[in-house]
Write a protein that holds these residues in place. Structure first.
Motif, PDB file in Angstrom:
ATOM      1  N   GLU A 127      28.380  47.002  38.715  1.00  0.00           N
ATOM      2  CA  GLU A 127      27.544  45.993  38.047  1.00  0.00           C
ATOM      3  C   GLU A 127      28.329  44.717  37.774  1.00  0.00           C
ATOM      4  N   THR A 128      27.580  43.610  37.587  1.00  0.00           N
ATOM      5  CA  THR A 128      28.159  42.314  37.231  1.00  0.00           C
ATOM      6  C   THR A 128      27.292  41.714  36.117  1.00  0.00           C
ATOM      7  N   PHE A 129      27.483  40.432  35.850  1.00  0.00           N
ATOM      8  CA  PHE A 129      26.642  39.733  34.868  1.00  0.00           C
ATOM      9  C   PHE A 129      25.202  39.574  35.363  1.00  0.00           C
ATOM     10  N   LYS A 130      24.989  39.703  36.650  1.00  0.00           N
ATOM     11  CA  LYS A 130      23.677  39.411  37.238  1.00  0.00           C
ATOM     12  C   LYS A 130      22.576  40.229  36.564  1.00  0.00           C
ATOM     13  N   GLY A 131      21.572  39.527  36.031  1.00  0.00           N
ATOM     14  CA  GLY A 131      20.428  40.179  35.396  1.00  0.00           C
ATOM     15  C   GLY A 131      20.670  40.673  33.973  1.00  0.00           C
ATOM     16  N   LYS A 132      21.900  40.550  33.478  1.00  0.00           N
ATOM     17  CA  LYS A 132      22.198  41.031  32.112  1.00  0.00           C
ATOM     18  C   LYS A 132      21.668  40.035  31.073  1.00  0.00           C
ATOM     19  N   ARG A 133      21.109  40.579  29.989  1.00  0.00           N
ATOM     20  CA  ARG A 133      20.626  39.745  28.875  1.00  0.00           C
ATOM     21  C   ARG A 133      21.750  39.597  27.858  1.00  0.00           C
ATOM     22  N   GLY A 158      20.226  28.393  11.364  1.00  0.00           N
ATOM     23  CA  GLY A 158      19.260  29.304  11.991  1.00  0.00           C
ATOM     24  C   GLY A 158      19.603  29.591  13.438  1.00  0.00           C
ATOM     25  N   ALA A 159      18.706  30.319  14.107  1.00  0.00           N
ATOM     26  CA  ALA A 159      18.943  30.747  15.495  1.00  0.00           C
ATOM     27  C   ALA A 159      17.744  30.431  16.368  1.00  0.00           C
ATOM     28  N   ILE A 160      18.003  30.218  17.661  1.00  0.00           N
ATOM     29  CA  ILE A 160      16.897  30.103  18.627  1.00  0.00           C
ATOM     30  C   ILE A 160      16.939  31.314  19.553  1.00  0.00           C
ATOM     31  N   ILE A 161      15.746  31.853  19.796  1.00  0.00           N
ATOM     32  CA  ILE A 161      15.605  33.027  20.662  1.00  0.00           C
ATOM     33  C   ILE A 161      14.741  32.624  21.853  1.00  0.00           C
ATOM     34  N   SER A 162      15.205  32.973  23.060  1.00  0.00           N
ATOM     35  CA  SER A 162      14.469  32.634  24.281  1.00  0.00           C
ATOM     36  C   SER A 162      14.178  33.901  25.065  1.00  0.00           C
ATOM     37  N   LYS A 163      12.898  34.128  25.372  1.00  0.00           N
ATOM     38  CA  LYS A 163      12.544  35.334  26.148  1.00  0.00           C
ATOM     39  C   LYS A 163      12.950  35.189  27.616  1.00  0.00           C
ATOM     40  N   VAL A 178      19.882  34.738  25.861  1.00  0.00           N
ATOM     41  CA  VAL A 178      18.656  34.881  25.057  1.00  0.00           C
ATOM     42  C   VAL A 178      18.755  34.243  23.674  1.00  0.00           C
ATOM     43  N   SER A 179      19.950  33.757  23.276  1.00  0.00           N
ATOM     44  CA  SER A 179      20.038  33.168  21.932  1.00  0.00           C
ATOM     45  C   SER A 179      21.219  32.214  21.804  1.00  0.00           C
ATOM     46  N   LEU A 180      21.065  31.281  20.865  1.00  0.00           N
ATOM     47  CA  LEU A 180      22.157  30.447  20.345  1.00  0.00           C
ATOM     48  C   LEU A 180      21.856  30.263  18.860  1.00  0.00           C
ATOM     49  N   SER A 181      22.827  29.792  18.084  1.00  0.00           N
ATOM     50  CA  SER A 181      22.559  29.643  16.645  1.00  0.00           C
ATOM     51  C   SER A 181      23.444  28.565  16.053  1.00  0.00           C
ATOM     52  N   ASP A 182      23.144  28.175  14.818  1.00  0.00           N
ATOM     53  CA  ASP A 182      24.055  27.350  14.026  1.00  0.00           C
ATOM     54  C   ASP A 182      23.984  27.815  12.579  1.00  0.00           C
ATOM     55  N   GLY A 208      12.949  19.938  17.757  1.00  0.00           N
ATOM     56  CA  GLY A 208      11.877  19.001  17.392  1.00  0.00           C
ATOM     57  C   GLY A 208      11.941  17.701  18.155  1.00  0.00           C
ATOM     58  N   GLU A 209      13.164  17.242  18.453  1.00  0.00           N
ATOM     59  CA  GLU A 209      13.333  15.943  19.114  1.00  0.00           C
ATOM     60  C   GLU A 209      13.317  16.042  20.636  1.00  0.00           C
ATOM     61  N   SER A 210      13.628  17.209  21.188  1.00  0.00           N
ATOM     62  CA  SER A 210      13.657  17.367  22.659  1.00  0.00           C
ATOM     63  C   SER A 210      12.522  18.288  23.103  1.00  0.00           C
ATOM     64  N   VAL A 211      11.303  17.882  22.766  1.00  0.00           N
ATOM     65  CA  VAL A 211      10.138  18.762  22.979  1.00  0.00           C
ATOM     66  C   VAL A 211      10.007  19.163  24.440  1.00  0.00           C
ATOM     67  N   SER A 212      10.184  18.208  25.360  1.00  0.00           N
ATOM     68  CA  SER A 212       9.967  18.516  26.784  1.00  0.00           C
ATOM     69  C   SER A 212      10.943  19.591  27.277  1.00  0.00           C
ATOM     70  N   ALA A 213      12.195  19.586  26.765  1.00  0.00           N
ATOM     71  CA  ALA A 213      13.199  20.557  27.222  1.00  0.00           C
ATOM     72  C   ALA A 213      12.949  21.958  26.670  1.00  0.00           C
ATOM     73  N   PHE A 214      12.189  22.046  25.553  1.00  0.00           N
ATOM     74  CA  PHE A 214      11.996  23.338  24.887  1.00  0.00           C
ATOM     75  C   PHE A 214      10.519  23.753  24.855  1.00  0.00           C
ATOM     76  N   SER A 215       9.773  23.404  25.908  1.00  0.00           N
ATOM     77  CA  SER A 215       8.347  23.746  25.922  1.00  0.00           C
ATOM     78  C   SER A 215       7.994  24.535  27.176  1.00  0.00           C
ATOM     79  N   GLY A 216       6.744  24.995  27.247  1.00  0.00           N
ATOM     80  CA  GLY A 216       6.256  25.763  28.404  1.00  0.00           C
ATOM     81  C   GLY A 216       7.032  27.045  28.583  1.00  0.00           C
ATOM     82  N   SER A 217       7.423  27.315  29.832  1.00  0.00           N
ATOM     83  CA  SER A 217       8.156  28.559  30.110  1.00  0.00           C
ATOM     84  C   SER A 217       9.566  28.545  29.505  1.00  0.00           C
ATOM     85  N   ASN A 218      10.017  27.344  29.104  1.00  0.00           N
ATOM     86  CA  ASN A 218      11.345  27.222  28.487  1.00  0.00           C
ATOM     87  C   ASN A 218      11.286  27.189  26.961  1.00  0.00           C
ATOM     88  N   SER A 219      10.134  27.569  26.396  1.00  0.00           N
ATOM     89  CA  SER A 219       9.995  27.492  24.932  1.00  0.00           C
ATOM     90  C   SER A 219      10.903  28.520  24.250  1.00  0.00           C
TER      91      SER A 219
END
Length: 453
Positions: free
Chosen positions: A216-222, A254-259, A247-251, A285-296
């Motif tokens: 196995e490698t990193f490929k497909g790992k969450r 708080g944290a952001i979770i991405s499916k 799937v996540s970053l934080s400060d 809030g300020e970069s709505v286009s980058a964090f919307s749709g399938s990238n929400s």
């Protein structure tokens, strides 16, 4: 000597000593017991007043520190941290870790750490410049390219390193590789900003390869990542490059979770905004286009990502010390996490580490920060080498050297753990391997130099 009012240092000391005691090292080589009381006291502690002028013309005063912990393997080496939480306990813990982390890189560097309880957030460039000049006015007499070579840490990035370097150069009339993390046009090394993040991913690559016999490698790992600073950003980009899903970053707020996985464009937007000290909540809030749709992404206020990230294969704590509790460690394992490697220093509490270590029989593998995140200081060491030779290596050369150092570090931790382990689990304890391997290198040098006899 460990003091009761130094809880972070006590924790780092306990981790090292318990790893050594819970191995066969002292049975096979009793002489190494003598090293512990010597290596756990800094060679020198420096504390100083930093008085500086803010934009209103008022005087402000902060506490500056440099802990020069151990020089057995080379000049003291370790970062400067500007953060309100800075105190002697935290800097002693960081300096103590740095001794053994630097040993694991295989380069000639001792261990140290420093900083100030100054908070750069909300300060103007002019205030930060004046503060850096005042700080360096006190620190300059204690450092030098063959004595002590500081670097950046939390609150000390490229801007601060530049101001500090300029102040040192003017005061000492001396252009030398006195700080690492410098700008590329004046002595800095390519890959230095990326090094810690890339390095932790290279280390985990070897963990995955060894645990799965190369299947196995990193490929497909969450991959759940905490933090959103330098280490987290570049760890995320390297994971994405290797086919993993972040799937996540934080400060601190708080944290952001991405499916579907955080994208390189989102990491770039976060990196640009973090220079201005913006929170993830503001960035989304300020970069709505980058964090919307399938990238929400979903924002979790006041939370760390570990219990919210869903199914994960790998966790990379990359924010600050003690950011994974025992409960969060159990939640990660329940979510399927098999590999945990610290991009931050002492990222897991002692209780969390116990949870991870007890789960090795279930093929859960934990790597401590002193091994997994040594890539940053490794490239600092490479920057020192380039400065000494007055040369500059290409991006590819530095990246290859970094990869080799991280792979060698893993092999060293793995083989040392196997050699001195008391348990018979298939996955040896990298916690013990890292502590013993780093300790042995430093201890042997201390015997040779008459620091211990």
């Amino acid at each position: 000597m460990v003091l009761p009012h130094e809880p972070e240092f006590q924790q780092a000391y306990n981790e090292l000593v318990s790893a050594l005691q819970d191995s066969t090292l002292f049975e096979e080589h009793p002489k190494y017991k003598k090293v512990i009381p010597v290596v756990s006291v800094p060679e020198r502690l420096i504390q100083f007043r930093v008085a500086w002028e803010n934009d209103k013309g008022e005087i402000e005063v902060n506490n500056g520190f440099r802990v020069q912990f151990n020089s057995a393997l080379g000049p003291y080496k370790g970062g400067l941290r500007f953060h309100p939480s800075v105190n002697l306990s935290i800097l002693k813990f960081l300096g103590f870790e740095q001794i053994f982390k630097n040993a694991l890189t295989g380069l000639s560097m001792g261990g140290g750490k420093g900083g100030c309880d100054f908070n750069p957030k909300g300060r103007t460039d002019a205030e930060i410049r004046r503060f850096c000049v005042a700080f360096m006015r006190q620190l300059a007499r204690y450092i030098g390219q063959d004595t002590d070579v500081p670097a950046g840490d939390i609150g000390v990035g490229g801007r601060e390193i530049g101001f500090l370097f300029g102040a040192y150069k003017q005061m000492q009339n001396n252009w030398s590789g006195i700080l690492t993390g410098k700008g590329l046009s004046w002595g800095g090394s390519l890959i230095r900003p990326e090094a810690t993040g890339y390095g932790v991913v290279y280390y985990v690559e070897k963990m995955i390869e060894k645990a799965t016999n190369g299947k196995e490698t990193f490929k497909g790992k969450r991959v759940a990542i905490s933090g959103s600073g330098n280490v987290a950003q570049y760890a995320a980009l390297k994971v994405i490059e290797l086919g993993g899903i972040v799937v996540s970053l934080s400060d601190s707020k708080g944290a952001i979770i991405s499916k579907n996985g955080i994208t390189p464009e989102q990491v770039e937007a976060i990196a640009d905004a973090k220079i201005k000290f913006k929170s993830l909540e503001e960035i989304i809030g300020e970069s709505v286009s980058a964090f919307s749709g399938s990238n929400s992404v979903e924002y979790k206020a006041g939370a760390r990502p570990w219990v919210h990230a869903g199914a994960v294969d790998i966790a990379l704590p990359s924010a600050t010390q003690n950011e994974v509790s025992a409960e969060e460690a159990k939640a990660l394992i329940a979510a399927g996490c098999k590999f945990i490697a610290e991009g931050s220093n002492m990222g897991s509490t002692a209780e969390a580490i116990d949870v991870f270590e007890e789960s090795r029989s279930k093929n859960v593998w934990y790597a401590p920060g002193k091994a997994a995140n040594c890539g940053g200081v490794a490239v600092s060491g490479l920057e020192m080498a380039q400065n000494s030779q007055r040369v500059s290596w290409t991006r590819e050369e530095v990246d290859q050297k970094l990869k080799d150092i991280m792979y060698t570090c893993f092999d060293n931790c793995y083989e040392t753990a196997k050699k001195y382990s008391k348990d018979t689990t298939e996955l040896p304890s990298l916690l013990k391997g890292a502590n013993i391997a780093g300790f042995l290198k430093v201890a042997d040098a201390m015997f040779d130099q008459g620091d211990v006899f």
